[in-house]
Design a protein around this motif. Structure first.
Motif, mmCIF file in Angstrom:
data_model
loop_
_atom_site.group_PDB
_atom_site.id
_atom_site.type_symbol
_atom_site.label_atom_id
_atom_site.label_comp_id
_atom_site.label_asym_id
_atom_site.label_seq_id
_atom_site.Cartn_x
_atom_site.Cartn_y
_atom_site.Cartn_z
ATOM 1 N N GLN A 92 0.721 -1.361 0.342
ATOM 2 C CA GLN A 92 0.126 0.304 -0.060
ATOM 3 C C GLN A 92 0.989 1.025 0.229
ATOM 4 O OE1 GLN A 92 -3.290 -0.263 -0.184
ATOM 5 N NE2 GLN A 92 -2.499 2.571 -0.380
ATOM 6 N N VAL B 229 1.345 2.006 -3.256
ATOM 7 C CA VAL B 229 0.646 2.275 -4.439
ATOM 8 C C VAL B 229 0.599 4.325 -3.988
ATOM 9 C CG1 VAL B 229 -1.830 2.091 -4.839
ATOM 10 C CG2 VAL B 229 -0.707 0.375 -4.308
ATOM 11 N N ASP B 230 0.121 4.245 -2.739
ATOM 12 C CA ASP B 230 0.390 5.988 -1.711
ATOM 13 C C ASP B 230 1.458 6.677 -3.023
ATOM 14 O OD1 ASP B 230 -1.789 5.091 -1.133
ATOM 15 O OD2 ASP B 230 -0.765 5.108 1.004
ATOM 16 N N GLY C 296 0.970 7.146 -6.365
ATOM 17 C CA GLY C 296 -1.004 8.121 -6.267
ATOM 18 C C GLY C 296 -0.232 9.111 -6.045
ATOM 19 N N ARG C 297 0.093 9.537 -6.111
ATOM 20 C CA ARG C 297 0.690 11.130 -5.271
ATOM 21 C C ARG C 297 0.980 11.862 -6.684
ATOM 22 N NH1 ARG C 297 3.844 9.828 -0.448
ATOM 23 N NH2 ARG C 297 5.451 10.380 -1.025
ATOM 24 N N LYS D 33 0.723 11.231 -9.304
ATOM 25 C CA LYS D 33 -0.306 10.735 -10.767
ATOM 26 C C LYS D 33 -1.246 12.683 -10.277
ATOM 27 C CE LYS D 33 -0.214 6.132 -12.283
ATOM 28 N NZ LYS D 33 -0.997 5.365 -12.697
ATOM 29 N N LYS D 34 -1.018 12.223 -8.934
ATOM 30 C CA LYS D 34 -2.154 13.643 -8.603
ATOM 31 C C LYS D 34 -0.998 14.890 -8.716
ATOM 32 C CE LYS D 34 -4.684 11.096 -4.795
ATOM 33 N NZ LYS D 34 -4.951 11.531 -3.861
ATOM 34 N N LYS E 271 -1.594 15.669 -12.280
ATOM 35 C CA LYS E 271 -3.149 16.322 -12.683
ATOM 36 C C LYS E 271 -2.914 17.668 -12.831
ATOM 37 C CE LYS E 271 -5.810 12.295 -13.239
ATOM 38 N NZ LYS E 271 -6.241 11.007 -12.597
#
Length: 473
Positions: A458, A461-462, A465-466, A468-469, A472
């Protein structure tokens, strides 16, 4: 009739030789004409009896002391005997009696070139060009082109051929030669202009269309090149070189089916060549027809069994089909010829790894890294293999080496992270992952390909993800 004429000529020559023998031996003989001496000299010259030819020339000059033709023939024989200064001396004398014989200038040129006096040869021919016209001027231009070639003044070779074609646009020898020299000198724009003019006046000159296509191809204007070649093969449907070049142009445009069609036409029109079968194989390879690609590569290898890359290319078709053992057999053949080529070792390593023969694979990948230490592909393959084999500590060592030698490539930082995760060193692994994501977040795909199970963590993944955000926003 032709047979009778031949017999008469033979009888006449026999009689001339008999009279010459009488002259040599001091026996009674009938008078020999000047042109009879010319024929006798030519006869002995053709038979490679240079001493007798020289003797005939001397007797002829003795009887006809003002004959420039006989002097020129003697000079030619002296050149054949490498007596260059003697040849020049007699040519100077011949010029006093006839300065309009083109052979004077051609033989003088040969003598100067043999004496390594190219500048004198050029000076002589350039002066002669002002004196002659028509076919003789063209002959001198060809001679001058050859001198410039020897002298390595390659642009001037092109200039001579251009002058010839401006005077005689259908001269086949010049059309053939200028195609090579256009490519060699890179004077494609001039060639296009010249050949467009020739085509305007002589639209059915297949050589002019071919040269136009070659010049367009030299400028990478492949569509225009193909159009020109199509005109050439319409005029001469057996023009194999036009089909060959057209095939190359289609290849450059990645029009592989069209390339196959015209290259197969080359095979119909000329003797089989390994390069043509190889090119056809390449086209089938590119469109994914691996069986046909192999068939043509194999045909090429039968014609050129010492070309290791043909076996390598067959191996690649098997690799694309995941037929690892068949690929290994072809790579063995390639590596019997060239053992240390990095590409071959890389492919062999991949096959061995897929067959789970990890120690052998590591050895081949190690060869790549030793031969080409700055190759990212070599280091990547070696570390991937070590990881898949479970040799995590060795993989970490190689990551350090790769990072150092490739000046910090982010790929190897990702791989370092994967190895640390596999060794359950999560804290250190996360630090390396964050460092890699800072450098090149897109490369995270390589990490996931190497170690898909990492997505069960996890924290990983976090972290991904951080980023990727952040992208954006």
């Amino acid at each position: 009739m032709a047979g009778n004429s031949y017999r008469e000529d033979k009888e006449e020559m026999r009689e001339l030789l008999r009279q010459f023998e009488n002259l040599r031996s001091g026996r009674q003989h009938s008078f020999l004409e000047e042109d009879s001496f010319e024929r006798i000299i030519d006869y002995f010259d053709e038979k490679d009896e240079l001493l007798k030819a020289m003797e005939a020339a001397d007797f002829g000059i003795e009887q006809f002391p003002f004959s420039s033709v006989l002097m020129i023939k003697k000079a030619d024989l002296l050149l054949a005997g490498r007596k260059y200064w003697d040849a020049l001396e007699i040519l100077e004398k011949a010029e006093l009696y006839d300065s309009n014989d083109i052979n004077l200038f051609i033989l003088k040129t040969d003598a100067y070139l043999a004496l390594d006096q190219q500048s004198k040869a050029v000076e002589l021919l350039e002066a002669a060009l002002l004196q002659f016209e028509g076919e003789e001027r063209i002959e001198l231009l060809f001679e001058l082109a050859d001198v410039y070639d020897d002298y390595e003044e390659f642009d001037k070779v092109f200039d001579c051929l251009k002058l010839i074609l401006e005077e005689d646009p259908t001269n086949e020898e010049a059309l053939y030669k200028i195609c090579f020299w256009t490519d060699f000198t890179g004077r494609n724009e001039e060639s296009i202009k010249l050949h467009l003019q020739i085509i305007e006046d002589y639209p059915y000159s297949e050589l002019a269309w071919f040269n136009l296509g070659a010049a367009y191809q030299g400028l990478k204007l492949y569509e225009k090149a193909i159009d020109a070649y199509l005109y050439a093969v319409t005029i001469d449907e057996k023009f194999d070189y036009a089909y060959r070049n057209m095939g190359d142009a289609y290849l450059r445009l990645r029009k592989f089916k069209e390339a196959i069609e015209v290259l197969e036409k080359v095979l119909e029109l000329s003797r089989p060549e390994d390069v043509i079968y190889e090119a056809i194989g390449h086209c089938y390879h590119k469109i994914g027809n691996f069986a046909q690609a192999r068939f043509n590569y194999r045909k090429a290898s039968h014609l050129n069994p010492d070309d290791s890359k043909l076996y390598y290319k067959m191996a690649l078709t098997y690799i694309n089909e995941e037929q690892w053992e068949s690929a290994v057999k072809q790579l063995d053949s390639a590596m019997r010829i060239h053992r240390n080529l990095p590409e071959y070792n890389l492919a062999m390593g991949e096959c061995k790894m897929q067959l789970r023969l990890f120690k052998e694979a590591i050895q081949f990948f190690g060869n790549v890294v030793r031969t080409r230490p700055k190759s990212v592909a070599g280091w990547e393959a070696l570390i991937r293999c070590l990881f898949k084999a479970g040799f995590y500590e060795e993989a970490i060592e190689q990551c350090h080496a790769a990072i150092k030698i490739t000046e910090g490539k982010s790929l190897f930082i990702f791989y370092h992270s994967a190895c640390l995760f596999a060794r359950k060193k999560s804290k250190e692994a996360l630090l390396q992952l964050e460092k890699a994501m800072n450098k090149s977040p897109r490369q995270v795909k390589k990490l996931i390909d190497l170690y898909p199970a990492i997505l069960q963590n996890q924290q990983v993944v976090d972290l991904i993800g951080r980023y990727k955000k952040g992208k954006k926003s």
